[in-house]
Write an enzyme that holds these catalytic residues in place. Structure first.
Site, PDB file in Angstrom:
ATOM      1  N   ASN A   1       0.872  -1.180   0.000  1.00 46.44           N
ATOM      2  CA  ASN A   1       0.000   0.000   0.000  1.00 46.44           C
ATOM      3  C   ASN A   1       0.905   1.224   0.000  1.00 46.44           C
ATOM      4  O   ASN A   1       1.544   1.528   1.000  1.00 46.44           O
ATOM      5  CB  ASN A   1      -0.893  -0.022   1.244  1.00 46.44           C
ATOM      6  CG  ASN A   1      -1.731   1.245   1.371  1.00 46.44           C
ATOM      7  OD1 ASN A   1      -1.778   2.052   0.438  1.00 46.44           O
ATOM      8  ND2 ASN A   1      -2.373   1.434   2.508  1.00 46.44           N
ATOM      9  N   TRP A   2       0.953   1.900  -1.134  1.00 46.46           N
ATOM     10  CA  TRP A   2       1.895   3.025  -1.270  1.00 46.46           C
ATOM     11  C   TRP A   2       1.365   4.320  -0.653  1.00 46.46           C
ATOM     12  O   TRP A   2       2.076   5.320  -0.629  1.00 46.46           O
ATOM     13  CB  TRP A   2       2.226   3.240  -2.746  1.00 46.46           C
ATOM     14  CG  TRP A   2       3.118   2.174  -3.305  1.00 46.46           C
ATOM     15  CD1 TRP A   2       3.737   1.165  -2.601  1.00 46.46           C
ATOM     16  CD2 TRP A   2       3.522   2.018  -4.672  1.00 46.46           C
ATOM     17  NE1 TRP A   2       4.491   0.398  -3.452  1.00 46.46           N
ATOM     18  CE2 TRP A   2       4.376   0.893  -4.735  1.00 46.46           C
ATOM     19  CE3 TRP A   2       3.246   2.710  -5.844  1.00 46.46           C
ATOM     20  CZ2 TRP A   2       4.953   0.458  -5.926  1.00 46.46           C
ATOM     21  CZ3 TRP A   2       3.819   2.271  -7.029  1.00 46.46           C
ATOM     22  CH2 TRP A   2       4.671   1.156  -7.067  1.00 46.46           C
ATOM     23  N   LYS A   3       0.112   4.338  -0.257  1.00 51.45           N
ATOM     24  CA  LYS A   3      -0.466   5.551   0.333  1.00 51.45           C
ATOM     25  C   LYS A   3      -0.195   6.750  -0.595  1.00 51.45           C
ATOM     26  O   LYS A   3      -0.257   6.590  -1.805  1.00 51.45           O
ATOM     27  CB  LYS A   3       0.085   5.742   1.752  1.00 51.45           C
ATOM     28  CG  LYS A   3      -0.050   4.433   2.566  1.00 51.45           C
ATOM     29  CD  LYS A   3       0.297   4.540   4.003  1.00 51.45           C
ATOM     30  CE  LYS A   3       0.112   3.179   4.668  1.00 51.45           C
ATOM     31  NZ  LYS A   3       0.299   3.217   6.103  1.00 51.45           N
TER      32      LYS A   3
ATOM     33  N   GLU B   1      -5.107  -4.802  10.567  1.00 51.88           N
ATOM     34  CA  GLU B   1      -4.041  -3.827  10.766  1.00 51.88           C
ATOM     35  C   GLU B   1      -4.291  -3.060  12.070  1.00 51.88           C
ATOM     36  O   GLU B   1      -5.076  -2.099  12.088  1.00 51.88           O
ATOM     37  CB  GLU B   1      -4.013  -2.819   9.607  1.00 51.88           C
ATOM     38  CG  GLU B   1      -3.718  -3.438   8.256  1.00 51.88           C
ATOM     39  CD  GLU B   1      -3.119  -2.423   7.291  1.00 51.88           C
ATOM     40  OE1 GLU B   1      -2.060  -2.710   6.740  1.00 51.88           O
ATOM     41  OE2 GLU B   1      -3.692  -1.335   7.112  1.00 51.88           O
TER      42      GLU B   1
ATOM     43  N   SER C   1       3.796  -2.259  10.164  1.00 47.30           N
ATOM     44  CA  SER C   1       5.250  -2.364  10.349  1.00 47.30           C
ATOM     45  C   SER C   1       5.806  -3.730   9.934  1.00 47.30           C
ATOM     46  O   SER C   1       6.717  -4.262  10.572  1.00 47.30           O
ATOM     47  CB  SER C   1       5.639  -2.021  11.796  1.00 47.30           C
ATOM     48  OG  SER C   1       5.300  -0.677  12.078  1.00 47.30           O
TER      49      SER C   1
ATOM     50  N   GLY D   1       3.094  -1.171   4.066  1.00 43.68           N
ATOM     51  CA  GLY D   1       3.239   0.226   3.676  1.00 43.68           C
ATOM     52  C   GLY D   1       4.691   0.538   3.342  1.00 43.68           C
ATOM     53  O   GLY D   1       5.187   0.212   2.264  1.00 43.68           O
ATOM     54  N   GLY D   2       5.399   1.136   4.291  1.00 47.94           N
ATOM     55  CA  GLY D   2       6.763   1.633   4.081  1.00 47.94           C
ATOM     56  C   GLY D   2       7.704   0.658   3.383  1.00 47.94           C
ATOM     57  O   GLY D   2       8.432   1.046   2.458  1.00 47.94           O
TER      58      GLY D   2
ATOM     59  N   HIS E   1      -9.236   1.459   5.093  1.00 46.24           N
ATOM     60  CA  HIS E   1      -7.910   1.576   5.711  1.00 46.24           C
ATOM     61  C   HIS E   1      -8.005   2.514   6.919  1.00 46.24           C
ATOM     62  O   HIS E   1      -8.766   3.494   6.888  1.00 46.24           O
ATOM     63  CB  HIS E   1      -6.889   2.107   4.703  1.00 46.24           C
ATOM     64  CG  HIS E   1      -5.497   2.030   5.238  1.00 46.24           C
ATOM     65  ND1 HIS E   1      -4.973   2.999   6.072  1.00 46.24           N
ATOM     66  CD2 HIS E   1      -4.541   1.082   5.112  1.00 46.24           C
ATOM     67  CE1 HIS E   1      -3.741   2.636   6.420  1.00 46.24           C
ATOM     68  NE2 HIS E   1      -3.459   1.476   5.846  1.00 46.24           N
TER      69      HIS E   1
ATOM     70  N   GLY F   1       3.031   2.166  10.642  1.00 45.77           N
ATOM     71  CA  GLY F   1       4.029   3.223  10.478  1.00 45.77           C
ATOM     72  C   GLY F   1       4.765   3.578  11.753  1.00 45.77           C
ATOM     73  O   GLY F   1       5.447   4.605  11.814  1.00 45.77           O
TER      74      GLY F   1
ATOM     75  N   GLU G   1      -6.259   4.862   7.945  1.00 44.13           N
ATOM     76  CA  GLU G   1      -6.036   6.289   7.676  1.00 44.13           C
ATOM     77  C   GLU G   1      -7.292   6.936   7.112  1.00 44.13           C
ATOM     78  O   GLU G   1      -7.586   8.094   7.396  1.00 44.13           O
ATOM     79  CB  GLU G   1      -4.833   6.456   6.734  1.00 44.13           C
ATOM     80  CG  GLU G   1      -3.533   6.217   7.493  1.00 44.13           C
ATOM     81  CD  GLU G   1      -2.442   5.538   6.702  1.00 44.13           C
ATOM     82  OE1 GLU G   1      -2.470   5.591   5.458  1.00 44.13           O
ATOM     83  OE2 GLU G   1      -1.547   4.940   7.334  1.00 44.13           O
TER      84      GLU G   1
HETATM   85  P1  13P Z   1       3.428   0.262   7.431  1.00 48.71           P
HETATM   86  O1  13P Z   1       3.848  -1.062   6.826  1.00 48.71           O
HETATM   87  O2  13P Z   1       4.217   1.413   6.895  1.00 48.71           O
HETATM   88  O3  13P Z   1       3.372   0.184   8.921  1.00 48.71           O
HETATM   89  O4  13P Z   1       1.918   0.522   6.928  1.00 48.71           O
HETATM   90  C1  13P Z   1       0.987  -0.483   7.060  1.00 48.71           C
HETATM   91  C2  13P Z   1      -0.228  -0.130   6.324  1.00 48.71           C
HETATM   92  O5  13P Z   1      -0.945   0.779   6.690  1.00 48.71           O
HETATM   93  C3  13P Z   1      -0.536  -0.892   5.101  1.00 48.71           C
HETATM   94  O6  13P Z   1      -1.824  -0.618   4.663  1.00 48.71           O
END
Ligand code: 13P
Length: 250
Positions: free
Chosen positions: A9-11, A167, A212, A233-234, A95, A173, A97
């Site tokens: 997920n590149w956000k 999640e 994470s 994500g990251g 999600h 993050g 966020e």
């Molecule tokens: P991180 O892997 O950066 O913690 O993000 C997780 C996430 O929100 C994937 O949707």
């Protein structure tokens, strides 16, 4: 047997040019993943969706959101028809966020999940508790509400097509990933809730862990009974790290 899935997920990251570089770099990774029976994909920003499709047609591509109405006065939103027109058939829904910053509720997620399924698309439905809820021992209560509302009025035939992502908000993050024991416990609880509602069909539903996830810890999640992959994500942003994630899933 549920197929393993790695979804990045590149956000709000990567321009179209940066997306092109990643997509070209991922061509060999798609072949590697296919060889080992793993689905891999990314969820880029809207503008980059066709870029991934163009430069690596073998990568699964998901939108990070979609509206449940077919069209209309919804400024800033994107419709299912717009995604289908460019052959995007997956979308992340709910999600944390979006739940936090855009007031996305599980009821709203349910409308989106139903709209996607009616269009033969795949929803990746995200659930998870906040840090305050975790500390008050309310994880399972929150998860039960989110699963129950999200899967409301969904047939068992359609439920099998949904991917669920657990999640925990406190792990996103933050570098504070949930232990594989905690993640497995909650994912097994989710499968149990789905079993109560859908019986055997629950065994077909893929459940991912996210929060994470890094190349160093992905293996511990994949070795559990109920976690079928990861939403990352990251660590999905660089091709090197994405490759390591895949290698460590194999
Ligand atoms: P991180 O892997 O950066 O913690 O993000 C997780 C996430 O929100 C994937 O949707």
């Amino acid at each position: 047997m549920r197929k393993k899935l790695l979804l990045g997920n590149w956000k709000m990251n990567k321009t179209r040019e940066e997306t092109k570089v990643f997509a070209l770099g991922s061509l060999a990774l798609s072949a590697l993943a296919e060889l080992h029976g793993i689905d891999i994909g990314v969820a880029p920003a809207y503008l980059s969706l066709p870029v991934v499709k163009k430069y690596n047609p073998n990568l699964l591509v998901a939108s990070q959101n979609v509206h449940y109405q077919p069209s209309g006065a919804y400024t800033g939103e994107i419709s299912i028809a717009m995604l289908k027109e460019i052959n995007i058939t997956w979308a992340i829904i709910g999600h944390s966020e979006r739940r936090t910053y855009d007031n996305e509720t599980s009821e709203r997620c349910n409308l989106k999940i139903k709209a996607l399924l009616a269009n033969e698309m795949t929803p990746v439905y995200c659930v998870g508790e906040t840090l305050a809820q975790f500390e008050k021992n309310e994880t399972k209560k929150v998860i039960k509400e989110q699963i129950s509302a999200g899967f409301s009025e969904i047939s068992s035939e359609n439920a099998a097509k949904v991917v669920v992502a657990y999640e925990p908000v406190w792990s996103i993050g933050t570098g504070r990933n949930a232990s594989s024991e905690i993640a497995q416990d909650v994912c097994s609880y989710i499968r149990g809730l789905l079993r109560e509602k859908y019986g055997e069909v629950a065994e077909q539903i893929r459940i991912l862990y996210g929060g994470s996830v890094k190349p160093e810890n992905i293996k511990t999640y994949l070795s559990t009974a109920d976690i079928d992959g990861a939403l990352v994500g990251g660590a999905s942003l660089s091709i090197e790290s994405f490759k390591e994630l895949i290698n460590n899933m194999i």
